[in-house]
Scaffold this active site. Structure first.
Site, PDB file in Angstrom:
ATOM      1  N   LYS A   1       0.579  -1.243  -0.125  1.00 41.45           N
ATOM      2  CA  LYS A   1      -0.173  -0.047  -0.004  1.00 41.45           C
ATOM      3  C   LYS A   1       0.997   1.175  -0.101  1.00 41.45           C
ATOM      4  CE  LYS A   1      -4.138   1.743   2.723  1.00 41.45           C
ATOM      5  NZ  LYS A   1      -5.198   1.513   3.926  1.00 41.45           N
TER       6      LYS A   1
ATOM      7  N   SER B   1      -9.991   1.366   2.984  1.00 36.13           N
ATOM      8  CA  SER B   1      -8.791   2.274   2.142  1.00 36.13           C
ATOM      9  C   SER B   1      -7.889   1.389   1.125  1.00 36.13           C
ATOM     10  CB  SER B   1      -8.165   3.211   3.100  1.00 36.13           C
ATOM     11  OG  SER B   1      -7.303   2.486   3.879  1.00 36.13           O
TER      12      SER B   1
ATOM     13  N   SER C   1     -10.091  -1.143   6.689  1.00 29.57           N
ATOM     14  CA  SER C   1      -9.426  -0.837   5.609  1.00 29.57           C
ATOM     15  C   SER C   1      -8.933  -2.132   4.808  1.00 29.57           C
ATOM     16  CB  SER C   1      -8.401   0.106   5.603  1.00 29.57           C
ATOM     17  OG  SER C   1      -9.076   1.502   5.681  1.00 29.57           O
TER      18      SER C   1
END
Length: 453
Positions: A77, A157, A181
């Site tokens: 990420k 997310s 997330s």
């Protein structure tokens, strides 16, 4: 059941494939003009990925295996530091930020394990939404109904991390989870996502949302794949989880809060799963968990995320407010109104709340609930209306955020019938902190039971 990572390991050992071949296939998918790669990745690492794969292929014939994921393509990420690069966290506000001087601990552990890191994945700006929409780099489209009406959200997310897995750009995606997330995008895209107890995986070198709630985990096709990744991230020797017997397993299903506002697709898939598990001998106890009703009041002013995000972002906002996604900065700015006394109230309330819930979970093997109560909404519908955006975001975060506040561990498993074209739906299992390995064993049994039914 052989998992995808296990199959790759077997293929590598038998020379049916090579790390170089697997990495090239992942890079080709990531860079394909007709694919999602341009929205999934904010940065690709072709040279580094190929070098890691080449090293794995050279070491394997002489019996040197650094980890179960040695040579396998993974994604990270865009909020993990990589030395020499700025960490953008899905934003354009940090484009002029100085490069990181150190690589995040979790990324270094992946490097040490021999992973072929394909690239940095797109995300909700600064990890502050459960929807996965990003106005700066585009929104990766959910594989389900991708070509219909502009596509559906991936969840957030860790949006790009999920799609990197569903689209074969990585065997696993490493993300963060502050209020769901990892589990939200896993549920919405039909894969598995594991949020460990926060303290098990270091967050050093990870751009924070909430230091009280952040945890680092992985999304992958199966429970065993997630367990393998979890061991690497936690710096542990991988020991395959044993499958717990389903017969006599006691799962608590709260009847308040977590079942509210379920749409028809989620309700049908979840109820079918409960029926199958009950038939296999699982004892599913449905009862009210009163403490769940207290969370809204405890976090009414924005909770840890708003307070801690404001503390981190206030100087950057002073310099670059206009560069932020308006729907993200509006949530961060709530933290301005949270006083030190308010924050202490939240901390004290959390300790009391955790003790109460932990006591109420005594005698149960795990919690069970829908990961999120709705299937993935259409991207265009959420872009068109702030009201629709924030309503959907609240529904996405509601169930998974319970476990972050509990400082627990949780996993989302797909429970829909993909073969019949059903929308992806996630079933969540959760436990109090420190029960990670036991939870993975339970999840492995549940996964097996659902697939065999």
């Amino acid at each position: 059941m052989i998992t995808r990572i296990q199959q790759h390991i077997s293929d590598l050992h038998s020379s049916r494939t090579s790390a170089t071949q697997l990495t090239e296939e992942a890079l080709q998918r990531a860079s394909a003009a007709d694919g999602e790669g341009s929205r999934v990745f904010t940065r690709l690492y072709p040279s580094q990925a190929r070098a890691a794969a080449t090293a794995a292929d050279a070491l394997r014939p002489v019996g040197l295996l650094r980890s179960p994921i040695d040579g396998l393509p993974v994604s990270i990420k865009d909020l993990f530091d990589v030395a020499g690069e700025p960490t953008l966290a899905g934003s354009v506000a940090l484009r002029e930020a100085p490069p990181a001087t150190e690589t995040a601990v979790v990324v270094q552990r992946l490097n040490n394990a021999g992973a072929s890191i394909i690239g940095r994945t797109n995300m909700t700006e600064f990890a502050y939404s459960g929807l996965g929409i990003n106005p700066h780099y585009g929104t990766p489209r959910n594989p389900w109904q991708r070509e219909l009406d502009g596509g559906r959200i991936p969840g957030g997310s860790s949006s790009g991390a999920a799609i990197s897995v569903t689209d074969g750009m990585a065997v696993a995606g490493v993300g963060s989870d502050t209020g769901g997330s990892i589990r939200i995008p896993a549920a919405l895209t039909g894969i598995t996502g594991f949020k460990p107890t926060a303290r098990r995986v270091p967050v050093h070198g990870v751009l924070p949302l909430s230091e009280n709630l952040d945890s680092i985990g992985a999304m992958a096709p199966t429970v065993m794949c997630c367990a393998i990744m979890d061991a690497v991230l936690a710096g542990e020797t991988f020991i395959p989880p044993a499958i717990t017997s389903l017969r006599g397993l006691r799962l608590l299903l709260p009847t308040n809060i977590v079942l509210d506002a379920m749409d028809a697709e989620v309700a049908a898939a979840f109820q079918r799963s409960l029926t199958r598990l009950s038939a296999a001998g699982v004892l599913i106890i449905e009862q009210t968990l009163p403490a769940l009703g207290e969370l809204a009041a405890i976090n009414a002013k924005g909770g840890f995320s708003a307070a801690e995000a404001w503390a981190w972002h206030r100087e950057l906002i002073a310099r670059a407010e206009s560069a932020y996604d308006p729907r993200v900065i509006s949530r961060i700015l709530r933290g301005r109104e949270i006083s030190a006394a308010d924050l202490l109230d939240i901390m004290h309330s959390r300790r009391r709340w955790m003790a109460t819930v932990t006591q109420q979970l005594d005698g149960f093997d795990a919690l069970i609930m829908p990961t999120v109560p709705i299937v993935a909404p259409k991207i265009r519908d959420l872009l068109a209306s702030d009201e629709a955006y924030f309503a959907a975001n609240a529904l996405m975060l509601r169930n998974p955020s319970i476990i972050n506040f509990l400082d627990g561990c949780a996993i989302s498993l797909p429970c829909h019938d993909a073969g019949n074209g059903e929308a992806p739906v996630g079933l969540s299992l959760a436990a109090s902190g420190g029960n990670d390995h036991r939870l993975l064993s339970i999840a492995l049994a549940v996964e097996t039971g659902l697939r065999q039914a």
